[in-house]
Design a protein around this motif. Structure first.
Motif, PDB file in Angstrom:
ATOM      1  N   THR A 193       0.837  -1.216  -0.032  1.00  0.00           N
ATOM      2  CA  THR A 193      -0.096   0.004   0.121  1.00  0.00           C
ATOM      3  C   THR A 193       0.885   1.159   0.110  1.00  0.00           C
ATOM      4  O   THR A 193       1.916   1.233   0.201  1.00  0.00           O
ATOM      5  CB  THR A 193      -0.869   0.204   1.226  1.00  0.00           C
ATOM      6  N   ARG A 242     -10.627   1.400  -0.222  1.00  0.00           N
ATOM      7  CA  ARG A 242      -9.418   0.433  -0.288  1.00  0.00           C
ATOM      8  C   ARG A 242      -9.594  -0.778   0.340  1.00  0.00           C
ATOM      9  O   ARG A 242     -10.016  -1.114   1.377  1.00  0.00           O
ATOM     10  CB  ARG A 242      -8.138   1.150   0.429  1.00  0.00           C
ATOM     11  N   THR A 279      -5.052   3.650   4.449  1.00  0.00           N
ATOM     12  CA  THR A 279      -6.241   4.436   3.957  1.00  0.00           C
ATOM     13  C   THR A 279      -6.262   5.732   4.467  1.00  0.00           C
ATOM     14  O   THR A 279      -5.760   6.282   5.488  1.00  0.00           O
ATOM     15  CB  THR A 279      -7.373   3.917   4.219  1.00  0.00           C
TER      16      THR A 279
END
Length: 432
Positions: free
Chosen positions: A165, A200, A227
Protein backbone atom coordinates in the motif's frame (compact mmCIF):
# COMPACT_ATOMS: atom_id res chain seq x y z
CA UNK A 1 -54.01 -22.17 25.25
CA UNK A 2 -50.65 -21.14 23.80
CA UNK A 3 -47.67 -21.84 26.08
CA UNK A 4 -45.90 -18.84 27.61
CA UNK A 5 -42.89 -17.52 25.72
CA UNK A 6 -39.55 -18.90 26.83
CA UNK A 7 -37.09 -16.43 28.35
CA UNK A 8 -34.63 -16.78 25.45
CA UNK A 9 -37.22 -16.31 22.71
CA UNK A 10 -36.88 -13.28 20.50
CA UNK A 11 -39.49 -10.73 21.30
CA UNK A 12 -40.47 -9.64 17.82
CA UNK A 13 -41.08 -12.96 16.01
CA UNK A 14 -44.65 -13.87 15.39
CA UNK A 15 -46.14 -10.66 16.64
CA UNK A 16 -49.79 -10.15 15.83
CA UNK A 17 -49.75 -11.52 12.29
CA UNK A 18 -53.07 -12.48 10.66
CA UNK A 19 -54.25 -16.05 11.39
CA UNK A 20 -53.82 -17.09 7.75
CA UNK A 21 -50.16 -16.04 7.72
CA UNK A 22 -49.48 -17.82 11.01
CA UNK A 23 -51.11 -21.00 9.71
CA UNK A 24 -49.09 -20.77 6.48
CA UNK A 25 -45.81 -20.30 8.38
CA UNK A 26 -46.50 -23.21 10.73
CA UNK A 27 -47.29 -25.49 7.80
CA UNK A 28 -44.17 -24.35 5.96
CA UNK A 29 -42.11 -25.00 9.10
CA UNK A 30 -43.51 -28.53 9.45
CA UNK A 31 -42.86 -29.43 5.81
CA UNK A 32 -39.34 -28.00 5.80
CA UNK A 33 -38.39 -29.73 9.05
CA UNK A 34 -39.62 -33.07 7.76
CA UNK A 35 -37.83 -32.75 4.42
CA UNK A 36 -34.54 -31.51 5.87
CA UNK A 37 -34.48 -34.27 8.50
CA UNK A 38 -34.95 -36.85 5.75
CA UNK A 39 -32.05 -35.25 3.86
CA UNK A 40 -29.74 -35.17 6.86
CA UNK A 41 -30.45 -38.67 8.24
CA UNK A 42 -27.55 -41.01 7.75
CA UNK A 43 -25.16 -38.48 6.20
CA UNK A 44 -21.43 -38.53 6.50
CA UNK A 45 -19.36 -35.40 7.02
CA UNK A 46 -19.49 -32.62 4.43
CA UNK A 47 -16.24 -33.57 2.76
CA UNK A 48 -16.30 -37.35 3.00
CA UNK A 49 -15.79 -39.04 -0.39
CA UNK A 50 -18.55 -41.41 -1.37
CA UNK A 51 -18.87 -44.24 -3.84
CA UNK A 52 -22.15 -44.68 -5.68
CA UNK A 53 -22.16 -48.37 -4.84
CA UNK A 54 -20.66 -48.34 -1.38
CA UNK A 55 -22.58 -48.09 1.91
CA UNK A 56 -22.87 -44.72 3.56
CA UNK A 57 -21.52 -43.95 7.01
CA UNK A 58 -23.67 -43.70 10.07
CA UNK A 59 -25.07 -40.33 11.08
CA UNK A 60 -22.72 -38.01 12.89
CA UNK A 61 -23.79 -37.05 16.40
CA UNK A 62 -25.35 -33.65 16.70
CA UNK A 63 -25.87 -31.00 19.30
CA UNK A 64 -29.10 -29.05 18.74
CA UNK A 65 -28.74 -25.69 20.38
CA UNK A 66 -28.86 -22.01 19.63
CA UNK A 67 -25.95 -19.56 19.83
CA UNK A 68 -27.40 -18.30 23.08
CA UNK A 69 -27.42 -21.63 24.87
CA UNK A 70 -29.25 -24.99 25.16
CA UNK A 71 -32.82 -25.10 23.93
CA UNK A 72 -35.74 -27.15 25.08
CA UNK A 73 -37.00 -30.42 23.68
CA UNK A 74 -37.95 -30.60 20.01
CA UNK A 75 -41.32 -29.14 19.11
CA UNK A 76 -41.33 -28.57 15.35
CA UNK A 77 -44.86 -27.20 15.20
CA UNK A 78 -45.17 -25.61 18.61
CA UNK A 79 -47.96 -22.99 18.67
CA UNK A 80 -46.88 -19.42 18.98
CA UNK A 81 -47.24 -17.43 22.12
CA UNK A 82 -48.09 -13.71 22.00
CA UNK A 83 -44.36 -13.00 22.39
CA UNK A 84 -43.29 -15.07 19.40
CA UNK A 85 -42.62 -18.52 18.09
CA UNK A 86 -41.70 -21.16 20.64
CA UNK A 87 -37.92 -21.75 20.66
CA UNK A 88 -37.11 -25.18 19.25
CA UNK A 89 -33.86 -26.90 18.38
CA UNK A 90 -32.66 -27.16 14.81
CA UNK A 91 -32.23 -30.44 12.93
CA UNK A 92 -28.94 -32.13 13.53
CA UNK A 93 -25.99 -30.47 11.83
CA UNK A 94 -23.52 -33.12 10.61
CA UNK A 95 -20.06 -33.10 12.10
CA UNK A 96 -17.37 -31.82 9.80
CA UNK A 97 -14.91 -34.31 8.28
CA UNK A 98 -12.16 -32.85 10.41
CA UNK A 99 -13.89 -34.38 13.42
CA UNK A 100 -14.64 -31.10 15.15
CA UNK A 101 -16.54 -31.72 18.32
CA UNK A 102 -19.39 -29.57 19.51
CA UNK A 103 -18.14 -27.04 21.99
CA UNK A 104 -20.21 -25.19 24.60
CA UNK A 105 -22.80 -22.83 23.22
CA UNK A 106 -21.64 -19.35 22.31
CA UNK A 107 -22.83 -16.73 24.82
CA UNK A 108 -25.08 -13.98 23.56
CA UNK A 109 -23.53 -10.60 22.73
CA UNK A 110 -24.23 -7.63 25.02
CA UNK A 111 -26.94 -6.36 22.66
CA UNK A 112 -28.67 -8.16 19.84
CA UNK A 113 -30.49 -6.90 16.81
CA UNK A 114 -34.21 -6.64 17.34
CA UNK A 115 -36.29 -9.12 15.40
CA UNK A 116 -39.36 -6.96 15.43
CA UNK A 117 -38.44 -5.05 12.31
CA UNK A 118 -37.15 -8.00 10.27
CA UNK A 119 -39.10 -9.03 7.19
CA UNK A 120 -39.81 -12.73 7.31
CA UNK A 121 -39.58 -12.89 11.10
CA UNK A 122 -41.84 -15.93 11.03
CA UNK A 123 -39.21 -18.13 9.36
CA UNK A 124 -38.93 -21.65 10.71
CA UNK A 125 -37.68 -22.01 14.26
CA UNK A 126 -35.09 -24.61 13.32
CA UNK A 127 -33.25 -21.94 11.38
CA UNK A 128 -32.36 -20.22 14.63
CA UNK A 129 -29.87 -22.93 15.51
CA UNK A 130 -26.70 -22.61 13.45
CA UNK A 131 -23.75 -24.93 13.09
CA UNK A 132 -21.83 -25.93 16.17
CA UNK A 133 -19.27 -23.29 17.24
CA UNK A 134 -16.06 -23.79 15.34
CA UNK A 135 -17.69 -25.87 12.60
CA UNK A 136 -17.26 -24.50 9.11
CA UNK A 137 -19.25 -25.85 6.18
CA UNK A 138 -16.23 -25.90 3.87
CA UNK A 139 -13.97 -27.74 6.28
CA UNK A 140 -10.25 -27.35 5.51
CA UNK A 141 -9.63 -31.08 5.54
CA UNK A 142 -12.59 -32.05 3.38
CA UNK A 143 -11.69 -34.01 0.25
CA UNK A 144 -14.15 -32.11 -1.94
CA UNK A 145 -14.68 -28.89 0.02
CA UNK A 146 -11.50 -26.87 -0.28
CA UNK A 147 -11.74 -23.84 -2.52
CA UNK A 148 -8.36 -23.95 -4.31
CA UNK A 149 -8.40 -20.20 -4.78
CA UNK A 150 -9.15 -19.53 -1.12
CA UNK A 151 -6.72 -22.13 0.19
CA UNK A 152 -3.87 -20.55 -1.76
CA UNK A 153 -3.90 -17.50 0.52
CA UNK A 154 -0.72 -17.86 2.58
CA UNK A 155 0.81 -15.77 5.35
CA UNK A 156 3.40 -14.56 2.85
CA UNK A 157 0.70 -13.38 0.45
CA UNK A 158 -1.19 -11.64 3.25
CA UNK A 159 1.98 -9.93 4.43
CA UNK A 160 2.79 -8.86 0.90
CA UNK A 161 -0.75 -7.55 0.40
CA UNK A 162 -0.43 -5.38 3.49
CA UNK A 163 2.98 -4.01 2.49
CA UNK A 164 2.12 -2.95 -1.07
CA UNK A 165 0.00 0.00 0.00
CA UNK A 166 1.08 3.66 -0.36
CA UNK A 167 3.29 5.18 2.32
CA UNK A 168 0.66 7.71 3.30
CA UNK A 169 -2.34 7.04 5.51
CA UNK A 170 -2.70 4.41 8.21
CA UNK A 171 -3.90 0.84 8.47
CA UNK A 172 -7.36 0.43 9.92
CA UNK A 173 -9.65 -2.46 10.69
CA UNK A 174 -12.27 -2.85 7.94
CA UNK A 175 -15.53 -0.96 8.19
CA UNK A 176 -17.24 -3.19 5.61
CA UNK A 177 -16.93 -6.88 4.75
CA UNK A 178 -18.03 -9.03 1.83
CA UNK A 179 -18.92 -12.15 3.82
CA UNK A 180 -20.40 -14.43 1.14
CA UNK A 181 -21.27 -16.48 -0.62
CA UNK A 182 -18.77 -18.76 -2.29
CA UNK A 183 -19.29 -18.90 -6.08
CA UNK A 184 -21.86 -16.12 -5.83
CA UNK A 185 -19.87 -13.34 -7.51
CA UNK A 186 -17.84 -11.95 -4.61
CA UNK A 187 -14.63 -11.52 -6.62
CA UNK A 188 -16.44 -9.54 -9.32
CA UNK A 189 -18.01 -7.31 -6.67
CA UNK A 190 -14.69 -6.74 -4.90
CA UNK A 191 -12.91 -5.75 -8.11
CA UNK A 192 -15.73 -3.40 -9.05
CA UNK A 193 -15.85 -1.62 -5.69
CA UNK A 194 -12.05 -1.29 -5.67
CA UNK A 195 -12.45 0.97 -8.69
CA UNK A 196 -13.96 3.56 -6.34
CA UNK A 197 -11.34 6.09 -5.13
CA UNK A 198 -12.77 6.12 -1.61
CA UNK A 199 -12.44 2.36 -1.12
CA UNK A 200 -9.27 0.44 -0.31
CA UNK A 201 -9.57 -3.33 -0.14
CA UNK A 202 -7.09 -6.14 0.33
CA UNK A 203 -6.97 -8.35 -2.77
CA UNK A 204 -6.43 -11.71 -1.05
CA UNK A 205 -8.83 -13.36 1.37
CA UNK A 206 -7.57 -12.96 4.97
CA UNK A 207 -9.86 -15.66 6.47
CA UNK A 208 -9.41 -13.93 9.80
CA UNK A 209 -12.79 -14.69 11.35
CA UNK A 210 -12.74 -18.37 10.40
CA UNK A 211 -9.13 -19.63 10.19
CA UNK A 212 -6.80 -16.98 11.63
CA UNK A 213 -8.76 -15.53 14.54
CA UNK A 214 -6.22 -16.67 17.11
CA UNK A 215 -3.63 -14.36 15.51
CA UNK A 216 -5.43 -11.33 16.92
CA UNK A 217 -6.76 -8.01 15.66
CA UNK A 218 -3.33 -6.43 15.25
CA UNK A 219 -2.37 -9.14 12.77
CA UNK A 220 -5.65 -8.50 10.96
CA UNK A 221 -5.10 -4.73 10.93
CA UNK A 222 -1.62 -5.18 9.49
CA UNK A 223 -3.06 -7.15 6.55
CA UNK A 224 -5.25 -4.20 5.57
CA UNK A 225 -4.16 -1.49 3.09
CA UNK A 226 -3.38 2.03 4.30
CA UNK A 227 -6.22 4.52 4.00
CA UNK A 228 -6.78 8.22 4.41
CA UNK A 229 -9.54 9.82 6.47
CA UNK A 230 -12.82 9.37 4.63
CA UNK A 231 -11.76 6.21 2.81
CA UNK A 232 -13.34 2.84 3.59
CA UNK A 233 -11.29 -0.27 4.32
CA UNK A 234 -12.77 -3.54 3.05
CA UNK A 235 -12.00 -7.22 2.60
CA UNK A 236 -13.83 -10.28 1.29
CA UNK A 237 -13.86 -13.85 2.57
CA UNK A 238 -16.94 -15.75 1.33
CA UNK A 239 -16.64 -18.57 3.86
CA UNK A 240 -17.54 -16.17 6.70
CA UNK A 241 -21.22 -16.51 5.77
CA UNK A 242 -21.26 -20.23 6.66
CA UNK A 243 -18.92 -19.99 9.65
CA UNK A 244 -20.90 -20.22 12.86
CA UNK A 245 -18.62 -18.03 14.97
CA UNK A 246 -18.01 -15.30 12.38
CA UNK A 247 -21.01 -13.07 13.28
CA UNK A 248 -20.11 -12.97 16.97
CA UNK A 249 -16.44 -12.30 16.23
CA UNK A 250 -17.20 -9.51 13.77
CA UNK A 251 -19.69 -8.00 16.23
CA UNK A 252 -16.98 -8.06 18.90
CA UNK A 253 -14.61 -6.19 16.58
CA UNK A 254 -17.12 -3.50 15.62
CA UNK A 255 -20.87 -3.84 16.01
CA UNK A 256 -21.50 -1.19 13.32
CA UNK A 257 -19.61 -3.15 10.60
CA UNK A 258 -21.46 -3.16 7.28
CA UNK A 259 -21.91 -6.58 5.70
CA UNK A 260 -22.39 -7.47 2.03
CA UNK A 261 -23.66 -10.87 0.88
CA UNK A 262 -23.69 -11.79 -2.82
CA UNK A 263 -26.30 -14.49 -3.37
CA UNK A 264 -27.08 -16.55 -6.45
CA UNK A 265 -29.61 -19.19 -7.46
CA UNK A 266 -28.55 -22.01 -5.09
CA UNK A 267 -28.86 -24.69 -7.78
CA UNK A 268 -26.55 -22.81 -10.15
CA UNK A 269 -24.24 -21.97 -7.26
CA UNK A 270 -23.94 -25.64 -6.26
CA UNK A 271 -23.04 -26.67 -9.82
CA UNK A 272 -20.48 -23.85 -10.05
CA UNK A 273 -19.00 -24.95 -6.72
CA UNK A 274 -18.69 -28.53 -8.00
CA UNK A 275 -17.20 -27.32 -11.31
CA UNK A 276 -14.43 -25.46 -9.47
CA UNK A 277 -13.55 -28.56 -7.44
CA UNK A 278 -13.72 -30.76 -10.53
CA UNK A 279 -11.18 -28.55 -12.31
CA UNK A 280 -8.67 -29.30 -9.53
CA UNK A 281 -9.71 -32.87 -8.72
CA UNK A 282 -10.99 -34.54 -11.92
CA UNK A 283 -11.18 -37.91 -10.14
CA UNK A 284 -14.05 -36.93 -7.84
CA UNK A 285 -17.48 -38.59 -8.24
CA UNK A 286 -20.12 -37.04 -10.45
CA UNK A 287 -22.34 -34.21 -9.25
CA UNK A 288 -25.33 -36.57 -9.28
CA UNK A 289 -23.58 -39.03 -6.95
CA UNK A 290 -22.53 -36.35 -4.48
CA UNK A 291 -25.89 -34.55 -4.44
CA UNK A 292 -28.00 -37.51 -3.29
CA UNK A 293 -28.12 -39.78 -0.27
CA UNK A 294 -30.54 -42.00 -2.14
CA UNK A 295 -31.16 -41.25 -5.81
CA UNK A 296 -34.12 -43.63 -6.04
CA UNK A 297 -35.94 -41.97 -3.15
CA UNK A 298 -34.79 -38.53 -4.24
CA UNK A 299 -33.16 -37.73 -0.88
CA UNK A 300 -30.86 -34.72 -1.29
CA UNK A 301 -27.64 -34.86 0.74
CA UNK A 302 -27.79 -31.55 2.60
CA UNK A 303 -24.57 -32.44 4.44
CA UNK A 304 -22.55 -31.87 1.25
CA UNK A 305 -21.28 -28.30 1.48
CA UNK A 306 -22.06 -27.52 -2.16
CA UNK A 307 -25.73 -28.10 -1.29
CA UNK A 308 -25.78 -26.79 2.28
CA UNK A 309 -24.17 -23.42 1.50
CA UNK A 310 -27.20 -22.62 -0.68
CA UNK A 311 -29.66 -22.92 2.23
CA UNK A 312 -29.22 -19.19 2.74
CA UNK A 313 -31.99 -18.80 5.32
CA UNK A 314 -30.22 -21.24 7.64
CA UNK A 315 -27.02 -19.20 7.69
CA UNK A 316 -28.68 -15.77 7.66
CA UNK A 317 -30.57 -16.45 10.87
CA UNK A 318 -27.25 -16.80 12.68
CA UNK A 319 -26.16 -13.35 11.44
CA UNK A 320 -29.46 -11.75 12.44
CA UNK A 321 -28.74 -12.73 16.04
CA UNK A 322 -25.95 -10.13 16.04
CA UNK A 323 -26.65 -7.60 13.28
CA UNK A 324 -29.83 -5.79 12.23
CA UNK A 325 -31.04 -6.31 8.69
CA UNK A 326 -30.26 -2.65 7.96
CA UNK A 327 -26.52 -3.44 8.22
CA UNK A 328 -26.63 -6.25 5.66
CA UNK A 329 -26.83 -5.68 1.91
CA UNK A 330 -27.85 -8.57 -0.33
CA UNK A 331 -26.48 -8.31 -3.85
CA UNK A 332 -27.93 -10.44 -6.64
CA UNK A 333 -25.22 -12.45 -8.35
CA UNK A 334 -27.39 -12.72 -11.45
CA UNK A 335 -28.01 -8.96 -11.70
CA UNK A 336 -24.34 -8.31 -11.04
CA UNK A 337 -23.78 -9.93 -14.45
CA UNK A 338 -26.66 -8.47 -16.46
CA UNK A 339 -26.76 -5.03 -14.77
CA UNK A 340 -23.46 -4.48 -12.91
CA UNK A 341 -23.90 -0.70 -12.78
CA UNK A 342 -27.33 -1.04 -11.15
CA UNK A 343 -26.07 -3.39 -8.45
CA UNK A 344 -22.99 -1.24 -7.87
CA UNK A 345 -25.22 1.78 -7.37
CA UNK A 346 -26.90 -0.07 -4.49
CA UNK A 347 -23.53 -1.04 -3.02
CA UNK A 348 -22.20 2.52 -3.16
CA UNK A 349 -25.39 3.87 -1.56
CA UNK A 350 -25.16 1.25 1.18
CA UNK A 351 -21.56 2.22 1.94
CA UNK A 352 -22.41 5.92 1.93
CA UNK A 353 -20.28 6.60 -1.15
CA UNK A 354 -20.83 8.88 -4.11
CA UNK A 355 -21.92 6.93 -7.21
CA UNK A 356 -18.66 6.99 -9.12
CA UNK A 357 -18.58 3.40 -10.42
CA UNK A 358 -21.18 3.52 -13.22
CA UNK A 359 -21.98 1.83 -16.52
CA UNK A 360 -18.93 3.56 -18.02
CA UNK A 361 -16.73 1.22 -15.94
CA UNK A 362 -18.07 -2.01 -17.49
CA UNK A 363 -17.66 -3.85 -20.73
CA UNK A 364 -19.53 -7.11 -21.37
CA UNK A 365 -17.25 -9.92 -22.50
CA UNK A 366 -19.37 -12.23 -24.67
CA UNK A 367 -16.73 -14.96 -24.60
CA UNK A 368 -16.63 -15.22 -20.80
CA UNK A 369 -20.26 -14.29 -20.34
CA UNK A 370 -19.79 -11.59 -17.72
CA UNK A 371 -18.69 -7.94 -17.48
CA UNK A 372 -15.11 -6.75 -17.43
CA UNK A 373 -13.83 -3.55 -15.81
CA UNK A 374 -12.42 -0.60 -17.68
CA UNK A 375 -11.36 2.93 -16.83
CA UNK A 376 -13.73 5.45 -18.45
CA UNK A 377 -10.91 7.89 -19.22
CA UNK A 378 -8.52 5.19 -20.44
CA UNK A 379 -8.46 3.57 -23.87
CA UNK A 380 -6.59 0.48 -22.62
CA UNK A 381 -8.15 -2.98 -22.87
CA UNK A 382 -10.81 -3.90 -20.27
CA UNK A 383 -9.57 -5.90 -17.26
CA UNK A 384 -11.39 -9.22 -16.90
CA UNK A 385 -11.35 -11.77 -14.10
CA UNK A 386 -8.96 -14.71 -14.37
CA UNK A 387 -9.33 -18.01 -16.18
CA UNK A 388 -10.81 -19.58 -13.02
CA UNK A 389 -13.96 -17.51 -13.58
CA UNK A 390 -16.57 -18.36 -16.17
CA UNK A 391 -15.78 -22.08 -16.42
CA UNK A 392 -18.12 -24.20 -18.53
CA UNK A 393 -20.36 -26.24 -16.26
CA UNK A 394 -20.63 -30.00 -16.79
CA UNK A 395 -23.92 -31.30 -18.13
CA UNK A 396 -26.18 -32.33 -15.24
CA UNK A 397 -29.12 -34.72 -15.49
CA UNK A 398 -32.31 -32.58 -15.83
CA UNK A 399 -34.05 -34.76 -13.25
CA UNK A 400 -31.34 -33.88 -10.72
CA UNK A 401 -31.82 -30.19 -11.46
CA UNK A 402 -35.57 -30.57 -10.99
CA UNK A 403 -35.17 -32.33 -7.64
CA UNK A 404 -32.73 -29.68 -6.41
CA UNK A 405 -35.15 -26.91 -7.35
CA UNK A 406 -37.89 -28.61 -5.34
CA UNK A 407 -35.50 -29.03 -2.42
CA UNK A 408 -34.44 -25.38 -2.35
CA UNK A 409 -37.83 -23.79 -3.05
CA UNK A 410 -39.17 -23.60 0.55
CA UNK A 411 -35.82 -22.33 1.81
CA UNK A 412 -35.72 -19.69 -0.92
CA UNK A 413 -39.20 -18.52 0.09
CA UNK A 414 -38.02 -18.20 3.71
CA UNK A 415 -34.98 -16.25 2.55
CA UNK A 416 -37.17 -13.87 0.55
CA UNK A 417 -39.33 -13.30 3.65
CA UNK A 418 -36.34 -12.72 5.92
CA UNK A 419 -34.65 -10.23 3.58
CA UNK A 420 -37.74 -8.57 2.16
CA UNK A 421 -36.35 -9.22 -1.35
CA UNK A 422 -37.62 -11.55 -4.05
CA UNK A 423 -34.67 -12.79 -6.10
CA UNK A 424 -37.07 -14.57 -8.49
CA UNK A 425 -34.98 -17.73 -8.76
CA UNK A 426 -38.12 -19.81 -9.33
CA UNK A 427 -39.23 -17.48 -12.13
CA UNK A 428 -35.76 -17.67 -13.65
CA UNK A 429 -35.95 -21.46 -13.67
CA UNK A 430 -39.44 -21.57 -15.20
CA UNK A 431 -38.22 -19.37 -18.06
CA UNK A 432 -35.57 -21.93 -19.06
Amino acid sequence: MAPPAQPGAQGGRGSKGPPARRLFCMCTLSLCLTYLCYSLMGGTGPGAPRSPAGPRGSPAPCAPRSPAGPRGSPAPCAPRSPAGLRATPAPCAPRSPAGLRASPATPAPPTRASNASRPGGSAAAWLRTALAPGEVIAAPSGAFERDPQESSTTDEELSRAGSTTPDYGEKRLPQALIVGVKKGGTRALLEAIRAHPDVRAVGVEPHFFDRNYEKGLEWYRNVMPKTLDGQITMEKTPSYFVTNEAPKRIHSMAKDTKLIVVVRNPVTRAISDYTQTLSKKPEIPTFEVLAFKNRTLGLIDASWSAIRIGIYALHLENWLQYFPLSQILFVSGERLIIDPAGEMAKVQDFLGLKRIVTEKHFYFNKTKGFPCLKKPEDSSAPRCLGKSKGRTHPKIDPDVIHRLRKFYKPFNVMFYQMTGQDFQWEQEESDK
